[in-house]
Design a protein around this motif. Structure first.
Motif, mmCIF file in Angstrom:
data_model
loop_
_atom_site.group_PDB
_atom_site.id
_atom_site.type_symbol
_atom_site.label_atom_id
_atom_site.label_comp_id
_atom_site.label_asym_id
_atom_site.label_seq_id
_atom_site.Cartn_x
_atom_site.Cartn_y
_atom_site.Cartn_z
ATOM 1 N N ASN A 97 -67.746 14.802 -13.694
ATOM 2 C CA ASN A 97 -66.977 13.659 -14.174
ATOM 3 C C ASN A 97 -67.625 13.205 -15.481
ATOM 4 O OD1 ASN A 97 -65.066 11.524 -14.014
ATOM 5 N ND2 ASN A 97 -66.661 10.163 -13.227
ATOM 6 N N ASP B 292 -73.537 5.633 -13.398
ATOM 7 C CA ASP B 292 -73.780 6.141 -12.042
ATOM 8 C C ASP B 292 -72.720 7.145 -11.588
ATOM 9 O OD1 ASP B 292 -76.035 4.635 -11.758
ATOM 10 O OD2 ASP B 292 -75.008 2.944 -10.829
ATOM 11 N N PHE B 293 -71.628 7.220 -12.328
ATOM 12 C CA PHE B 293 -70.500 8.028 -11.870
ATOM 13 C C PHE B 293 -70.305 9.320 -12.650
ATOM 14 C CE2 PHE B 293 -69.333 3.670 -10.734
ATOM 15 C CZ PHE B 293 -68.912 3.832 -9.422
ATOM 16 N N ILE C 55 -60.116 4.378 -11.032
ATOM 17 C CA ILE C 55 -61.102 4.646 -9.963
ATOM 18 C C ILE C 55 -62.323 3.728 -10.014
ATOM 19 C CG2 ILE C 55 -62.296 6.552 -11.192
ATOM 20 C CD1 ILE C 55 -61.966 7.718 -8.025
ATOM 21 N N TYR C 56 -62.813 3.400 -11.212
ATOM 22 C CA TYR C 56 -64.000 2.529 -11.267
ATOM 23 C C TYR C 56 -63.658 1.104 -10.820
ATOM 24 C CZ TYR C 56 -65.774 6.320 -14.242
ATOM 25 O OH TYR C 56 -66.145 7.534 -14.734
ATOM 26 N N ILE D 167 -63.294 1.131 -7.036
ATOM 27 C CA ILE D 167 -64.577 1.144 -6.324
ATOM 28 C C ILE D 167 -65.273 -0.212 -6.457
ATOM 29 C CG2 ILE D 167 -66.917 2.148 -6.352
ATOM 30 C CD1 ILE D 167 -65.524 4.860 -7.071
ATOM 31 N N ASP E 79 -69.842 13.751 -8.464
ATOM 32 C CA ASP E 79 -70.381 12.658 -9.299
ATOM 33 C C ASP E 79 -69.847 11.304 -8.838
ATOM 34 O OD1 ASP E 79 -71.727 14.425 -10.929
ATOM 35 O OD2 ASP E 79 -70.204 14.480 -12.491
ATOM 36 N N ILE E 80 -68.537 11.273 -8.576
ATOM 37 C CA ILE E 80 -67.912 9.989 -8.228
ATOM 38 C C ILE E 80 -68.358 9.524 -6.839
ATOM 39 C CG2 ILE E 80 -65.680 8.870 -7.743
ATOM 40 C CD1 ILE E 80 -64.569 10.598 -10.103
ATOM 41 N N GLY F 67 -71.795 8.139 -7.163
ATOM 42 C CA GLY F 67 -71.701 6.836 -7.839
ATOM 43 C C GLY F 67 -71.210 5.762 -6.885
ATOM 44 N N ALA F 68 -70.197 6.117 -6.094
ATOM 45 C CA ALA F 68 -69.616 5.151 -5.144
ATOM 46 C C ALA F 68 -70.666 4.728 -4.114
ATOM 47 C CB ALA F 68 -68.410 5.764 -4.455
ATOM 48 N N LYS G 22 -73.882 4.721 -4.575
ATOM 49 C CA LYS G 22 -74.860 3.864 -5.275
ATOM 50 C C LYS G 22 -74.336 2.440 -5.374
ATOM 51 C CE LYS G 22 -77.504 6.885 -8.303
ATOM 52 N NZ LYS G 22 -77.542 7.440 -9.643
ATOM 53 N N LYS G 23 -73.003 2.323 -5.465
ATOM 54 C CA LYS G 23 -72.398 0.981 -5.556
ATOM 55 C C LYS G 23 -72.265 0.341 -4.185
ATOM 56 C CE LYS G 23 -71.490 0.963 -9.992
ATOM 57 N NZ LYS G 23 -72.101 0.041 -10.915
#
Lengths: 285, 513
Positions: free
Chosen positions: A22, A113-114, B398-399, B402, B435-436, B439-440, B442-443
């Motif tokens: 990504n 982070d993504f 998407i961001y 999330i 990756d996503i 990241g998700a 981590k959030k």
């Protein structure tokens, strides 16, 4: 504060088609080719404040800011009809922005982070190579960003000294080969391709050529002789370079080029077969 | 009596039901002849007008809703009731589990949890080749799908990368079955990128597994946990007596007054009422039916009462927030404005406080309190969005998506889910999904589920149906119970807009008769 600023036509914060993982993609304004099939022709030129778009805007959402040499865009009243882009005699747009390295870094921090990395694209991003040096150096120095991969999506039409500036800061380059023969290249892009062919071989020699793409335009670059020459070039490159055959699509191209033909399945198969005969594995999209 | 007779006759003569489905529905009718566990008239009224929904558990609970047998213990000790000795090799282990599965009760009649299958089978691998394991698992998978035809039947793999987990994913890609539902437990330290990548490629083919944030979920439980049914995280060797869910949309529609009054009066009142119903049902199951004294699973220690709790569910948060905002004269929408999202978080936090403040009997697994659960919806939810999700078709990028939902996740120890959609092009770049997901997590997301647009499989709420099965069901009925449930969902919602017969989800179908 860095003195340098770049003209940025847009940022996509999540892209799955601009390199592995990504990625955040930053599009730079201005290009030194003028491809017939360009889907974003409003990123080719720079604004010269001629005011044609200001006159044409049906909602009067654009104004010339003479003091700061820029166009002011009222997002509240704009209806996104794109009339401004269609009428621009410079293949430009009133929407691109001047951004500093700091501006771009803070955009990346939002999504760090993504993503696997960032891709810079255009327009032709190498026209702003000095900015890239500062920008990439800042990423490499920033503790939370230094792990990100940096890819450059370029048309390759610059002198070799430009590559040297950012070679060590960049993970890889993705370059288009629009045609092998200079005449055909000129027909498609308006310019010759000596620098591009040199760049492809130079970046490969340096181990930084990630991907080579050919956009297939029937009646222009799909002739047997042309494909054979491209195959010969590819066969000289390292086998790790990803080869991508892209079907030219008419979506978003300028009116004057609507007579261009999208390749039909038979035309694509023919080219694929020629590459196969040359023992070149090509990914078609 | 005449009414009962008619309902029974309707089931008996329904050509769309097979023999087992008829038996299940007849049992539901029989159960409905019993008086509901004693609760206040007001609570009964709330159940009747669906402000509170008991998800068709029946009026006389005689088995817990969610049972997660300690299969590891069973394999080690054997089971006297079933005259099963501890297995000594791979074939015996699969045979042992296959038998045990058919004895695990649930609301639908099929076990909602088949275990962390790689951990269970790894000790029996010995010198078996990869190919031989694959073949045995493929037959096991066929057995599971054909004998437990219910999309709520859920199996887990992970977090470690291992030969069984890899074979399971390969089998899934090969057989393309709806059953079992599948979760991969992902741990930042223990799970390899290669395994996660393999799981993502499996989602491209069959819209499963779900990816669970193991690092996060594991801290909510004293021992091992399992992900069962639709995203419910529960303790192994135990489970949940019941799941009662609060319809936040309905209670907001009937609320008169401002947002402060909602927090001061309406929300606490209905939280308490939901907890009253939960308590009454637990007592009926434990004290009247004496389930834990009489069932062999409890008698042999495969489940233990002290590993049970109950689940307080909720749904329709989006509509609740939007209505409260509108009543205050604001045009803020859940998922799209920070003000609305903040109100959503406040509602979830307050609910959690009410749940945590109320002691419940026989809920030792969560220190005498219920688990809170963002319930992922059933077919009758026409106007309500599942749990704390953003309504289908209104999801932002998407961001933003999330960032809007992730802050709920740490509160919802009983499980929460949001479904993300990717364009077909992502299939060429599985690393992007990886990756996503990272990241998700981590959030602070607890669970990550995604679909590919126009896949053969459609995720309805937490379970799957095949597009082709739905079509057939509408024409001639289905071997799966959950298909009728899904057909209703598709008719009532834009599920296939967002999203993929034989498979069952009987929780509601029985109540139709």
């Amino acid at each position: 504060m860095n003195a340098l600023q770049a003209n940025i036509s847009g940022i996509i914060k999540s892209s799955v088609i601009d390199g592995p993982g990504n990625r955040m993609v930053i599009f730079f304004q201005a290009c030194n080719l003028n491809c017939m099939y360009c889907h974003n022709s409003h990123t080719i030129g720079l604004c010269n404040l001629c005011g044609v778009c200001v006159q044409a805007c049906p909602t009067q959402s654009l104004k010339i800011d003479t003091a700061n040499k820029r166009i002011i865009h009222d997002t509240e009243t704009c209806v996104h009809c794109d009339t401004c882009i269609k009428v621009c005699p410079e293949n430009s747009s009133p929407f691109y922005k001047k951004m500093s390295v700091e501006n771009l870094i803070s955009e990346i921090l939002e999504v760090k982070d993504f993503i696997s990395g960032i891709t810079v694209s255009g327009g032709e991003v190498m026209l702003q190579a000095d900015f890239l040096v500062e920008f990439f150096t800042a990423i490499r120095k920033y503790p939370e960003l230094k792990h990100l991969s940096i890819l450059v999506d370029s048309n390759g039409n610059v002198g070799l000294d430009k590559w040297d500036k950012i070679l060590d800061l960049t993970d890889g380059f993705m370059i288009d080969i629009k045609a092998y023969s200079p005449q055909i290249h000129k027909q498609i892009t308006g310019f010759s391709n000596e620098k591009i062919l040199d760049s492809i071989q130079y970046l490969d020699k340096k181990g930084k050529l990630d991907e080579l793409r050919l956009v297939l335009v029937p009646d222009y670059n799909n002739g047997e002789d042309e494909i054979n020459k491209i195959s010969t070039l590819i066969n000289k490159l390292s086998p790790e370079v990803r080869k991508v055959l892209i079907k030219m699509r008419k979506h978003g191209i300028r009116k004057k080029y609507t007579s261009l033909k999208e390749p039909n399945p038979e035309e694509i198969r023919k080219v694929q077969n020629r590459f196969k005969e040359a023992v070149i594995s090509v990914f078609t999209i | 009596m005449e009414d009962i007779k008619n309902r029974v006759r309707e089931v008996l003569t329904d050509g769309c039901l097979d023999y087992k489905q008829k038996k299940h529905n007849l049992a539901y009718i029989a159960e409905s002849t019993q008086a509901y566990p004693k609760v206040s008239d007001e609570a009964m009224e709330a159940l009747a007008d669906k402000k509170i929904c008991d998800l068709f558990e029946g009026s006389a609970p005689y088995r817990p809703r969610y049972i997660l047998p300690d299969y590891k213990l069973a394999l080690k000790k054997g089971i006297k009731y079933l005259e099963l000795d501890p297995p000594t090799d791979f074939d015996e282990a699969i045979n042992f589990l296959s038998i045990l599965y058919s004895y695990v009760p649930s609301i639908t009649g099929y076990s909602v949890y088949l275990g962390n299958i790689d951990q269970l089978l790894l000790p029996f691998v010995a010198d078996l080749s990869e190919e031989s394991i694959y073949k045995k698992l493929k037959l096991f998978w066929r057995y599971i799908d054909r004998t437990l035809p219910d999309a709520f039947v859920h199996i887990n793999i992970g977090p470690e990368d291992n030969i069984i987990a890899r074979a399971v994913l390969k089998v899934e890609r090969e057989v393309k079955q709806v059953v079992p539902n599948l979760t991969l437990k992902y741990d930042t330290e223990k799970t390899s990128d290669a395994l996660l990548n393999d799981a993502i490629k499996t989602v491209f083919e069959v819209a499963k597994p779900h990816i669970a944030n193991h690092n996060m979920i594991t801290t909510d439980f004293k021992g091992e946990y399992g992900v069962v049914s639709c995203y419910n995280s529960l303790p192994e060797g135990g489970g949940s007596h019941t799941l009662i869910r609060l319809n936040l949309k309905k209670i907001t529609d009937q609320h008169s007054g401002n947002t402060d009054a909602f927090f001061a009066e309406t929300l606490p009142k209905y939280c308490e009422m939901t907890l009253d119903i939960i308590e009454a049902r637990i007592k009926y199951l434990v004290e009247t039916v004496k389930y834990f004294e009489t069932d062999f699973l409890a008698q042999e220690g495969i489940i233990k009462l002290e590993n049970f709790s109950a689940m307080f569910g909720f749904y329709g948060l989006a509509e609740c927030v939007n209505t409260l905002m509108k009543n205050e004269g604001h045009d803020f929408t859940y998922g799209h404005s920070e003000e609305a999202n903040q109100l959503g978080h406040r509602i979830v936090e307050e609910m959690k406080q009410h749940v945590d403040a109320r002691p419940l009997p026989y809920c030792e697994a969560n220190n005498g309190r219920a688990f809170i659960h963002s319930q992922s919806g059933i077919d009758i939810d026409v106007e309500e969005t599942a749990g704390a999700r953003i309504p289908i078709g209104e999801e932002p990028d998407i961001y933003s998506h999330i960032n809007a939902v992730a802050p709920h996740h740490h509160l919802i120890n009983g499980g929460i889910s949001d479904i993300f959609h990717f364009d077909d092009t992502v299939k060429r770049n599985p690393q992007a999904v990886l990756d996503i997901i990272k990241g998700a997590f981590k959030k602070g997301m607890r669970m990550f589920t995604f679909n590919i647009a126009n896949s053969e499989f459609i995720r309805v709420t937490g379970y799957l149906v095949r597009r082709s099965d739905l079509k057939e069901f509408r024409e001639e009925g289905s071997r799966y119970g959950s298909t009728s449930f899904a057909a209703n969902s598709m008719d009532n919602k834009n599920v296939d807009k967002r999203i993929a017969k034989r498979v069952n989800s009987n929780e509601r179908t029985a109540s139709q008769y």
